[in-house]
Motif scaffolding. Structure first.
Motif, mmCIF file in Angstrom:
data_model
loop_
_atom_site.group_PDB
_atom_site.id
_atom_site.type_symbol
_atom_site.label_atom_id
_atom_site.label_comp_id
_atom_site.label_asym_id
_atom_site.label_seq_id
_atom_site.Cartn_x
_atom_site.Cartn_y
_atom_site.Cartn_z
ATOM 1 N N ASP A 493 41.536 40.173 45.859
ATOM 2 C CA ASP A 493 40.725 39.676 44.762
ATOM 3 C C ASP A 493 40.728 38.155 44.783
ATOM 4 O OD1 ASP A 493 40.288 42.216 43.975
ATOM 5 O OD2 ASP A 493 41.968 42.284 42.585
ATOM 6 N N ASN A 600 37.421 38.311 51.018
ATOM 7 C CA ASN A 600 37.218 38.865 49.682
ATOM 8 C C ASN A 600 36.520 40.198 49.826
ATOM 9 O OD1 ASN A 600 36.627 35.585 48.722
ATOM 10 N ND2 ASN A 600 38.207 36.856 47.814
ATOM 11 N N ARG A 605 35.344 41.826 43.734
ATOM 12 C CA ARG A 605 36.573 42.411 43.225
ATOM 13 C C ARG A 605 36.781 43.739 43.959
ATOM 14 N NH1 ARG A 605 40.256 41.446 39.398
ATOM 15 N NH2 ARG A 605 39.778 39.264 39.174
#
Lengths: 851, 597
Positions: A493, A600, A605
């Motif tokens: 994250d 990422n 997320r």
């Protein structure tokens, strides 16, 4: 007055004028042949307007008659130079030098140092201004040269070795007839005679002059006709001084300083002997020695018949020149205190030392620190009260450039050649490192020391540590090689300090390169070919991966890298080479890098419901090349939150109550890692190998757990390679030459931790290497197969061969009615796609038709 | 000890010498040795003490003229002067004959370049060393700081007038760019000259930029004669007491030696070129020499001319806080949220540095500006900041600026000097970037380098100085304010605040108010913080709760909250943080987040 190479100087003999001349004055009197036939001759041609003079043939001059013996000239000049320093001037000008073998001296009625007592006795000859008895020093040096034996040779009983270390060196010089210098290790001098050492450091000019005399005498005994002059070059002083700490009391002492060359002057030919010619009759004068940078032009032609006045002119190409160069030495960055700028010092290089270092080199210089007064102007006789300082260089040694002394472990055969760099690792430092390595908690301590301000993530840090230490690369006789570098991928994250970890690793690692995926292109990472705009030649330029050969290449924002650039990594990460075939260049460059990438998740997320592959959107082939894949997830956890809060608060308040964990500072950590990488090559012990096999079999077995029908691959051959590398790295951390069972166990644990995070199939909760290898978990594959079968059944049931087509949405509804599974349109489309490849159906837009 | 009353201002060297000769004679009589002065190396024999007591205990400071560009020609050499400047470069050490024996008396050359007595040729002498600093007026120093401690008007001090020099100086002073050295170098070898031309180039381009900057600030941004530099020679200083970019007041002997100004015209002496020290490039006709007797580092407090005598009590500070805050609100068009953030920003300072993490900084990014509003509010804001902090600069960020400006200080190894860049700033400087000037365009490699530098400055408060073969990190403490349309990605600030003005500012502050605000800012920034351990626990609990409520909170946010809470506490004059301040910050954050949506 003739021009001279050294610059302007007033004739005042007693001026406080330390001319920058050779530190070893004896060069003045070295026989003309040597220098003249080499550098001097070449330069002479270009420098002189008489180069094309018709009388060129006559220039093969024999040695000039008034040559002084080396010894006399040497000591004499030494004494003269001695007068030129520190502003302590002799009350009377010096007497002319003697030409016999006993170096001159003054009566020791001197006020300096502790030589008062010795001064009463007139029998010993003292160097002016010191308590140095020439005879004593002479004898001490002779003793040293004759009898010094290297303690390292002590064990040998070779009769040839019976001679001292330096006697052998002298013989070697005589045999080769090439070398003109004798390198003397100051440590040897100290070991043999501490008194001589201290005298040498305190009064280097005098002692070195005597050293040279003794040396020449010694040489003369072996080979009376040896004409070259041999210079003594002292190196490796007991203590080296920081450039910043040089102060007036160091002037005229021998110092050893480390620094970086920032600038070199061009080579300056310095006049050593001048020859004059009478313009009237063409008579050539005898060579005139340059005395402290000046030559006196004869006023009258010496030829009896001529006697013309003011007719003498300098003949450039019959003069003898020596090379001279000035370099600027600057403090190395690590010696600069915070908030300071680096200091610099000028260093004067002579003869052979010219061009010994280039700008940018880190060197250690041994030389004599000198001061020279500044003249206000050429016309003004006044001398300013300000001095300029420089170092007369005696010896220059290049020191290692990189922070980490990593000679790659792959070049095993080079280990013998690196004995000299071994000395760089000071012995006591090594001892300290070894002591550290014996600590029982060294593994944890290292983990804590790695990015101490990033809390938590201990297992990630352990993995990164393994990467820094690295495994043993293996090259089989058949040519196959296995990499020792460990590749790590961090997925997580945003805001979980991945980038900070990367930055830290980049700082720690040798030849660390840090790039950001967004800004990197394929060629920027590997290598590219350009055409030199001037010459038109094709030039191969290395990219980040090649540049970080034997280091760690940190790639931030790996997910944002273009696919093209990423695909270049395939070769690098397994074969460890970069192959180029372009524009006439076909090359394979070494890129033995560990890749540390961080990415990422695609939806910024991490979505726990999707697989890693879906989350990071990386090709499974590339993913499988990472030994360890860590998911750094920001999980809601009261415990971690509390620790984070505590961490932040402690940062802000410098709370002394917080426990101070023992951590290694950065330099120690770097030294520790570099030492381990260089000297520790752990091998698998039998027990460890057994454990490895056992564990691996167990891992594979886990997939075949009874009850589950499907076969899940939990480990592949790649994993066992990773395990070996990891356990080797773990052994290295303890400076252990043997990989023990506990290393293997820890390696399994590390791998499992990483795999549990990344390769867990969320549907079943088991570790599934298929996820990494193909991107589809076994359970998912099973589900798809079921779906295809169901779809096939439905189509067989509902549709007729060649009959009317059916809308996909209708089909989906039908399916949902029949099946208990939740089916998405997307899944159905996939299943129909499979059927289409089988030739069972045809899909036209939204319509499905059975064929 | 009070010796014969010398005119310490008019003839400082007389006092130096007499004290030396007296002490040396005493030492010689005492020890009977031949070498009584050897002990004086690197030590003061009472001269500095004499001056220190004269300056600070007998109020002599006001009698000492301040050396600046305007009175350079008026001050007589060998008199006592004051000079305030930033250490721009450290030029290493210089060795000089510190003491020598003239007949039977020992004499000293300390604090002078030239011996007043001719040195007999063969004589006993001692070599001492001194440090050389190249000092310039602090970049971005605001004009109000100059009024704080004015020396006596030199023009009225007939005793110090040096009429014979005035004419010459005027001529020289026309083009007194510190990097240009025409006199000393016309005749020097071409090898030596080349780098100099580059220097001129670099410095002129940066002055162009500076001009652009000062235009934006309404002209009075750069104090007149800001390129006026001084070579300060400092004695007996332990190493690393003075750091690069420190702002220091030097009090010492101003010397000018016409003989030294004579150009050295021996061009065939190539080898001297490299041994030559860098002072040659600073010809004494342009760069005055100052032999420092007493020095002290200057803090923002030292610039406040009439500091209130009162102790900073919370009640007084609270009052001033309120008036400052309301003024800030007015200047920001009645946007109170922005004003509060600005206040916190102005009070922030770097308090701690742990590895790569910096604690205490609070860079601010006002978003929602366009060219017009930036010209209205931005200019108001900049001029207010100028009046509040000692050093401030406003930089219009444009593609052209990024591509051309020299931000990075660079060591020129050829000349041996540090070529200054925009980012060579004294500690506690304030920088305002106006990003509304930024258009789309392509950056050159220099532009990319410059943005990296700025980003690095923003994130870790460090500036890389280029030393050709390596980079050296210099720690800085700079407050950074960015005005931009959207959130700035080039300059990632800690705090992003959407700016919502509702009126056009029309007010200006009175000088008395300004004084008190300056004092307030300087005082609050230096206020020590001590918090009870109980508070730690409360704050930790608060953080955990906050994290539970909002999962997106990360380390950086929480760290920033704590910073803001601490500054809030200080802004009220409180020495310790309490829950109340934490709540205020949380409320502020809530309002800010509302605006961001």
């Amino acid at each position: 007055m003739a021009s001279n190479g050294g610059g302007s100087s007033t004739p005042s003999a007693s001026s406080p004028d330390g001319r920058p001349s050779s530190p070893l004055p004896v060069t003045n009197s070295s026989p003309p042949q040597s220098t003249r036939r080499t550098g001097g001759r070449r330069r002479r041609g270009s420098a002189s307007p008489y180069a094309s003079s018709p009388s060129l043939g006559g220039f093969e001059t024999p040695p000039h008659p008034s040559r002084r013996t080396p010894s006399g000239a040497g000591a004499g000049a030494a004494r003269q130079q001695r007068q030129n320093w520190t502003g302590r001037f002799p009350p009377t000008p010096s007497t002319p030098m003697s030409t016999d073998d006993i170096p001159p001296s003054s009566e020791a009625g001197d006020d300096e140092t502790d030589g008062i007592g010795a001064g009463i006795d007139t029998v010993p000859v003292f160097v002016w201004g010191t308590n140095i008895s020439v005879q004593d020093v002479n004898a001490a040096i002779l003793r040293f040269l004759r009898h010094f034996r290297d303690p390292r040779d002590a064990g040998r009983v070779d009769p040839v070795m019976d001679e001292g270390k330096y006697m052998r060196a002298i013989h070697r010089i005589l045999e080769l007839e090439g070398a003109e210098t004798l390198d003397v290790d100051a440590h040897d001098v100290f070991d043999h005679d501490p008194d001589l050492y201290s005298k040498m450091v305190r009064y280097p000019l005098e002692v070195l002059a005597i050293f040279d005399i003794v040396l020449m005498e010694l040489v003369g005994r072996f080979e009376p006709f040896f004409e070259k002059h041999i210079q003594t070059r002292i190196y490796n002083l007991k203590s080296s001084i920081c450039l910043r700490n040089l102060n007036p009391s160091d002037i005229e002492r021998m110092v050893s300083i480390k620094g970086m060359i920032i600038r070199c002057s061009s080579v300056i030919p310095e006049l050593k002997e001048a020859v004059f010619r009478c313009l009237v009759c063409g008579f050539y004068s005898d060579p005139v020695m340059v005395d402290r940078g000046r030559v006196t032009e004869p006023h009258i032609c010496q030829k009896e018949q001529c006697k013309a006045t003011n007719s003498m002119t300098l003949v450039h190409n019959r003069c003898r020149f020596a090379d001279k160069q000035i370099i600027k030495l600057q403090e190395t960055p690590d010696e600069i205190p915070e908030g300071g700028t680096p200091h610099t010092v000028s260093v004067l290089m002579h003869d052979k030392l010219v061009d010994a270092g280039k700008p940018g080199d880190r060197v250690e210089i041994t030389g004599i620190y000198r001061a020279m007064s500044i003249r206000v102007g050429p016309t003004q006789r006044t001398v300013k009260s300000i001095f300029k300082t420089y170092i007369d260089c005696l010896h220059i040694k290049k020191t290692d450039k990189s922070r980490l002394h990593v000679e790659d472990t792959m070049d095993i055969d080079s280990s013998d050649a690196n004995k000299s760099t071994e000395e760089d690792f000071l012995n006591d430092k090594v001892e300290k490192l070894k002591e550290l390595s014996k600590l029982p908690d060294i593994y944890d301590r290292l983990t804590r020391s790695l990015a101490p301000n990033i809390w938590e993530l201990d297992d990630v840090k352990r993995g990164l540590l393994c990467q820094l230490f690295g495994g043993n690369p293996l090259r089989l006789p058949s040519g196959a090689s296995f990499r020792g570098d460990i590749n790590i991928l961090l997925v997580g994250d945003p805001g979980t300090s991945k980038s900070q970890l990367l930055q830290y690793m980049h700082k720690l690692s040798p030849r660390g390169i840090y790039t950001s995926g967004r800004g990197s292109s394929a060629v920027g990472l590997t290598a590219y070919v350009t055409k030199d705009p001037e010459t038109g030649e094709t030039v191969l330029e290395s990219g980040a991966l090649v540049l970080s050969d034997k280091g760690v290449c940190c790639i931030d924002e790996f997910d944002k890298m273009s696919d093209n650039a990423r695909s270049m990594l395939h070769e690098v990460m397994e074969q460890q080479t970069v192959s180029i075939a372009k524009a006439g260049i076909i090359a394979s460059l070494n890129a033995r890098t560990s890749v540390l990438a961080c990415a990422n998740p695609t939806e910024s997320r991490y979505n726990p419901r999707l697989s890693v592959i879906d989350n990071i959107h990386l090709a499974p082939t590339l993913l499988s090349r990472f030994d360890l894949i860590y998911l750094i997830l920001d999980k809601a956890d009261e415990q971690t939150d509390r620790r984070l809060a505590k961490h932040i608060v402690s940062l802000h308040f410098e709370n002394p109550n917080l426990e101070e964990l023992e951590v290694l500072d950065l330099p120690t950590l770097v030294a520790y890692i570099s030492y381990a990488r260089k000297y520790i090559q752990p091998q698998l012990s039998d027990e460890a190998a057994e454990e490895l096999t056992r564990g691996y079999v167990e891992m594979r077995k886990r997939g075949n757990s009874p009850g589950s029908r499907k076969k899940v691959i939990t480990a592949t051959a790649r994993q066992i390679e990773s395990l070996i590398r990891l356990s080797e790295a773990l052994a290295r951390m303890r400076f252990s030459e043997v990989v023990e069972v506990r290393d293997v166990v820890e390696a399994f644990r590390l791998l499992e931790v990483a795999m549990q995070q990344s390769a867990t199939d969320h549907a079943t909760g088991t570790i599934d290497m298929d996820l990494i290898m193909t991107g589809i978990s076994a359970s998912e594959r099973q589900r798809r197969e079921n779906l295809v079968a169901a779809t096939r059944n439905l189509i067989m049931e509902k549709m007729q061969l060649g009959g009317p087509s059916m809308r996909m949405s209708e089909l989906l509804e039908e399916m949902r009615k029949q099946s208990s599974m939740e089916i998405l349109l997307h899944d159905l489309r996939g299943a129909l796609g499979t059927l289409m490849t089988e030739g069972a159906v045809v899909i036209q837009g939204d319509n499905v038709k059975r064929v | 000890m009070v010796g014969p009353q010398y005119d310490l201002v008019g003839n400082p060297l007389g006092a130096v010498r007499s004290t030396f000769e007296r002490t040396a004679a005493a030492a010689a009589a005492e020890s009977g040795e031949r070498d009584p002065v050897a002990a004086f190396r690197g030590k003061d024999w009472g001269a500095c003490e004499l001056f220190r007591s004269f300056l600070f205990e007998e109020d002599g400071l006001d009698k000492v003229p301040v050396l600046n560009a305007s009175n350079l020609g008026l001050i007589k050499p060998n008199t006592l002067v004051r000079y305030r400047g930033m250490v721009q470069d450290m030029l290493g050490n210089e060795y000089y004959i510190g003491a020598f024996k003239d007949g039977s008396t020992w004499r000293t050359n300390k604090f002078t370049d030239f011996s007043p007595f001719s040195m007999p040729h063969p004589c006993d002498s001692h070599l001492w060393e001194r440090h050389l600093f190249h000092c310039v007026p602090a970049p971005g120093q605001n004009s109000w700081t100059l009024d704080s401690s004015p020396g006596p008007d030199v023009r009225r001090m007939s005793g110090c007038l040096a009429t014979e020099l005035r004419e010459k100086r005027k001529r020289d002073g026309d083009n007194d760019d510190m990097d240009v050295s025409e006199n000393g170098h016309e005749e020097s070898s071409s090898q030596c000259k080349k780098p100099k031309e580059e220097d001129v180039h670099v410095s002129s381009s940066s002055t162009e930029m500076a001009e652009g900057v000062s235009e934006m600030n309404g002209g009075d941004h750069h104090i007149p004669g800001s390129s006026f530099s001084c070579l300060v020679k400092v004695y007996d200083m332990p190493d690393s007491q003075v750091k690069l970019n420190d702002v220091i007041e030097f009090i010492g002997v101003y010397t000018f030696d016409p003989e030294l100004a004579a150009p050295s015209d021996n061009p065939d002496d190539i080898m001297l070129d490299l041994i030559e020290d860098v002072t040659v490039q600073l010809p004494p006709s342009k760069v005055p020499r100052l032999h420092c007797l007493v020095w002290r580092k200057l803090s923002p407090h030292d610039f406040i001319s009439r500091p209130p005598v009162v102790e900073p009590s919370p009640s007084i500070l609270k009052g001033i806080r309120q008036s400052l805050l309301s003024h800030l609100t007015m200047v920001l068009g009645n946007d109170e949220l922005a004003a509060q953030c600005l206040l916190l920003h102005l009070l922030s300072r770097l308090r701690n540095r742990v590895d790569v993490v910096t604690v205490g900084r609070l860079s601010l990014n006002f978003i929602g500006f366009n060219r017009e509003s930036a010209s209205i509010f931005g200019n108001q804001l900049c001029s207010l900041i100028q009046k509040l902090v000692p050093y401030s600069q406003a930089i219009p960020m444009s593609i052209e600026y990024l591509n051309t400006a020299t931000l990075q200080p660079r060591k020129d190894n050829k000349s041996g000097r540090l070529v200054t860049g925009v980012l060579q700033l004294p500690q506690g400087s304030h920088l305002t970037f106006d990003e509304t000037f930024l258009q789309t365009g392509s950056l050159t490699s220099k532009g990319v380098e410059n943005t990296m530098l700025l980003k690095n400055l923003m994130e870790s408060q460090k500036v890389d100085y280029d030393f050709e073969y390596y980079k050296l990190d210099m720690a800085t403490d700079v407050q950074l304010l960015t005005l931009s349309e959207g959130k700035s990605n080039i300059l990632p600030s800690d705090l992003v605040v959407p700016f919502r003005p509702s009126s056009v500012p029309t007010i200006s502050a009175g000088s008395e108010e300004l004084e008190s605000w300056r004092w307030y800012l300087a005082t609050v920034r230096s206020l020590p913080q001590s918090t009870e351990p109980e508070t730690y626990q409360i704050i930790q609990d608060e953080m955990v709760n906050a994290m539970r409520d909002d999962r997106s909170l990360g380390c950086s946010e929480l760290s920033r909250w704590l910073t803001m809470a601490q500054i809030t506490a200080s802004s009220f004059g409180e020495k310790s943080l309490s829950l109340e301040h934490w709540q205020m910050v949380k409320e502020l954050e809530r309002l800010r987040k509302l605006r961001l949506q």
